[in-house]
Design an enzyme around this catalytic site. Structure first.
Site, PDB file in Angstrom:
ATOM      1  N   GLU A   1      -1.596   1.102  -7.868  1.00  0.00           N
ATOM      2  CA  GLU A   1      -2.782   1.704  -7.268  1.00  0.00           C
ATOM      3  C   GLU A   1      -4.054   1.327  -8.015  1.00  0.00           C
ATOM      4  O   GLU A   1      -5.136   1.261  -7.424  1.00  0.00           O
ATOM      5  CB  GLU A   1      -2.642   3.222  -7.196  1.00  0.00           C
ATOM      6  CG  GLU A   1      -1.703   3.702  -6.116  1.00  0.00           C
ATOM      7  CD  GLU A   1      -2.130   3.268  -4.722  1.00  0.00           C
ATOM      8  OE1 GLU A   1      -3.346   3.290  -4.419  1.00  0.00           O
ATOM      9  OE2 GLU A   1      -1.252   2.900  -3.929  1.00  0.00           O
TER      10      GLU A   1
ATOM     11  N   HIS B   1      -7.646  -2.866   0.252  1.00  0.00           N
ATOM     12  CA  HIS B   1      -6.753  -2.029  -0.546  1.00  0.00           C
ATOM     13  C   HIS B   1      -5.365  -2.643  -0.622  1.00  0.00           C
ATOM     14  O   HIS B   1      -4.794  -2.801  -1.720  1.00  0.00           O
ATOM     15  CB  HIS B   1      -6.688  -0.630   0.085  1.00  0.00           C
ATOM     16  CG  HIS B   1      -5.794   0.331  -0.628  1.00  0.00           C
ATOM     17  ND1 HIS B   1      -6.273   1.293  -1.493  1.00  0.00           N
ATOM     18  CD2 HIS B   1      -4.443   0.499  -0.603  1.00  0.00           C
ATOM     19  CE1 HIS B   1      -5.267   1.999  -1.975  1.00  0.00           C
ATOM     20  NE2 HIS B   1      -4.140   1.540  -1.441  1.00  0.00           N
ATOM     21  N   GLU B   2      -4.800  -3.006   0.532  1.00  0.00           N
ATOM     22  CA  GLU B   2      -3.448  -3.557   0.537  1.00  0.00           C
ATOM     23  C   GLU B   2      -3.407  -4.944  -0.102  1.00  0.00           C
ATOM     24  O   GLU B   2      -2.400  -5.322  -0.700  1.00  0.00           O
ATOM     25  CB  GLU B   2      -2.899  -3.599   1.962  1.00  0.00           C
ATOM     26  CG  GLU B   2      -2.779  -2.245   2.637  1.00  0.00           C
ATOM     27  CD  GLU B   2      -1.984  -1.219   1.844  1.00  0.00           C
ATOM     28  OE1 GLU B   2      -1.119  -1.611   1.033  1.00  0.00           O
ATOM     29  OE2 GLU B   2      -2.236  -0.008   2.025  1.00  0.00           O
TER      30      GLU B   2
ATOM     31  N   HIS C   1      -2.702  -4.535  -3.732  1.00  0.00           N
ATOM     32  CA  HIS C   1      -1.263  -4.429  -3.988  1.00  0.00           C
ATOM     33  C   HIS C   1      -0.596  -5.793  -3.900  1.00  0.00           C
ATOM     34  O   HIS C   1       0.214  -6.166  -4.759  1.00  0.00           O
ATOM     35  CB  HIS C   1      -0.623  -3.509  -2.944  1.00  0.00           C
ATOM     36  CG  HIS C   1      -0.876  -2.052  -3.137  1.00  0.00           C
ATOM     37  ND1 HIS C   1      -0.547  -1.378  -4.297  1.00  0.00           N
ATOM     38  CD2 HIS C   1      -1.406  -1.117  -2.301  1.00  0.00           C
ATOM     39  CE1 HIS C   1      -0.864  -0.093  -4.172  1.00  0.00           C
ATOM     40  NE2 HIS C   1      -1.393   0.082  -2.975  1.00  0.00           N
TER      41      HIS C   1
END
Length: 491
Positions: free
Chosen positions: A286, A256-257, A260
């Site tokens: 997101e 997830h990170e 980003h």
């Protein structure tokens, strides 16, 4: 130098100072000694004071007035759009308020971490009340008589309105609730059991970061209470966390990170330290973290590859096949924690927070009543009771940092990701074969070329529409979820 060139030189210096301020925050959440908390609050307040002064400098206004936007190219006009918006918004907020917000949220963040560890919401209440008071004051200054929550939301998703988000949530909720109920009514697939060495988790999580395209020569992976990504350009850092009983927590928070971080790393280098040199909105941000984590990272094709990596790292861990592992990765279950929630229930967590924080900002909900309001709403939405504050209103870092208006961008990002994934599958027909080999280059390359490279060049909804070829809509996300989980659970 022309007025535009002088303005851009000034903006790059401001951007560099903002990166330094961000590094202070990264340090605070990773390696800063606990005894440095009060001094760090003063350091961050001082940096905010300097940044606020630069962003409201009358010379910026003079340069803005002197530049003929029509004489600039597309990039120059986009730079001016961002600079003018920032100048006008920042000038509405008194310098003393901006400085006090930085000081208070630094202290509140550290107090939140302590309160979460101790399950002590009452001990966190005074500082959270102070943060809320300051954010209401800031929102009122920004709104200039308009909707205060919309003014705060605009910091994270420019142009978005709470009423539009309400309509989107109203379209999502019934089908998500129905899908959740139908899936939970079926026998649950086998989950992970046993313990998984945390050192081995971190080794594999770094492999995952590289596999998804994270440039470790310009980044690093550390541990923190709450996973996050920080920085832009050539210094973009991420954090994760480990749990010996749940390696998925580590692996999927990392992916997830990385979504980003790759967005920031892949922005056109010419935009570095300018307003275009960072993600255009948190909803678009997101969309990258969620499509990396879910549509790619939790796909049947990629989990087959990950299954082999986990067997190499941990040996026989009790899951007998790739299909069983795919089911375990995507297992629906009752869960208190938003960041650990499955794809079906995740947006229900966000809707809860959206409604509560709007009530806090409007004054309809007092901080002292937040814990009971959260617990009541959670029981109504999920059908089981919160057992401790760390699993309830203390689980997220956002309100301690004053990030009111941030939460709805998580669901907006899911909606955007649904649109992008539909276009990605059409553009990369061999996607599943690539993912099965642990090759993410086709997917991440498409996202980089069609979205990430643009940074802040386009408005949020425009960059999604350009990449996906459609007006953003919740329909692709719902279709994806119903097809995926319908297949998994035989619905």
């Amino acid at each position: 130098m022309t007025a535009f060139e002088q303005l851009m030189a000034f903006q790059r210096e401001t951007g560099a100072l903002a990166q330094v301020a961000g590094r202070l925050n990264w340090d605070q959440e990773t390696v800063m000694p606990r005894g440095a908390a009060d001094q760090r609050a003063e350091e961050m307040a001082a940096m905010e004071s300097v940044l606020h002064a630069r962003r409201t400098d009358p010379q910026v206004g003079a340069w803005l007035a002197a530049v003929d936007d029509a004489a600039l190219d597309q990039v120059g006009q986009a730079q001016m759009r961002h600079i003018r918006r920032s100048f006008e918004r920042t000038n509405r907020v008194p310098a003393a308020l901006a400085t006090e917000l930085a000081r208070t949220t630094s202290r509140a963040h550290l107090k939140w971490a302590e309160a979460r560890a101790d399950n002590d919401f009452a001990g966190f209440t005074p500082l959270l009340s102070k943060v809320l008071e300051l954010k209401r004051e800031e929102g009122a200054a920004l709104a200039e008589g308009g909707d205060v929550y919309d003014a705060l939301l605009d910091d994270y998703e420019p142009g978005a309105k709470a009423t539009d988000l309400e309509a989107m949530f109203a379209a999502l909720r019934p089908r998500l609730v129905a899908l959740r109920a139908a899936a939970l009514d079926k026998p649950a697939p086998e989950g992970l059991q046993g313990t998984f060495d945390e050192g081995a988790q971190m080794k594999l999580t770094r492999l995952l970061a590289k596999t998804f395209g994270y440039d470790m020569s310009k980044g690093r992976v550390d541990k923190a209470v709450h996973p996050f990504s920080s920085g832009s350009g050539s210094d973009v850092r991420i954090t994760t966390r480990t749990n010996p009983n749940d390696p998925f927590n580590c692996f999927y928070s990392t992916i997830h990170e990385v979504g980003h971080a790759c967005y920031e790393q892949n922005i056109d280098e010419d935009y570095a330290l300018t307003p275009l040199g960072q993600g255009v909105s948190m909803g678009v941000h997101e969309s990258q973290s969620r499509i990396y984590e879910n549509q790619l990272g939790r796909s049947r094709a990629f989990t087959g590859w990950l299954y082999a990596q986990m067997r190499d790292s941990f040996g026989d861990f009790g899951i007998a096949s790739e299909d069983a592992f795919y089911a375990a990765v995507n297992r629906l279950s009752n869960n208190f924690i938003r960041t650990e929630s499955d794809e079906v229930q995740y947006n229900l967590h966000v809707m809860l927070r959206f409604d509560l924080e709007r009530a806090l900002i409007s004054g309809d909900l007092a901080v002292k009543d937040l814990e009971s309001a959260w617990n009541d709403r959670f029981l109504a939405d999920f059908g089981f009771a919160v057992d401790q504050p760390a699993h309830g209103c203390l689980q997220d870092v956002h309100w301690s940092e004053g990030l009111f208006g941030y939460f709805p961008t998580y669901s907006l990002g899911n909606v955007y990701a649904g649109c992008l994934y539909q276009a990605l599958r059409a553009a990369v027909p061999g996607l599943d074969d690539q993912l099965a080999e642990g090759d993410l280059s086709g997917a991440t390359g498409w996202l980089s070329a069609n979205l990430q490279t643009h940074g802040g060049l386009y408005e949020p909804r425009d960059v999604i529409a350009r990449a996906s070829g459609m007006t953003p809509s919740e329909a692709p996300l719902l279709s994806y979820l119903e097809e995926k989980f319908g297949g998994l659970y035989g619905i």
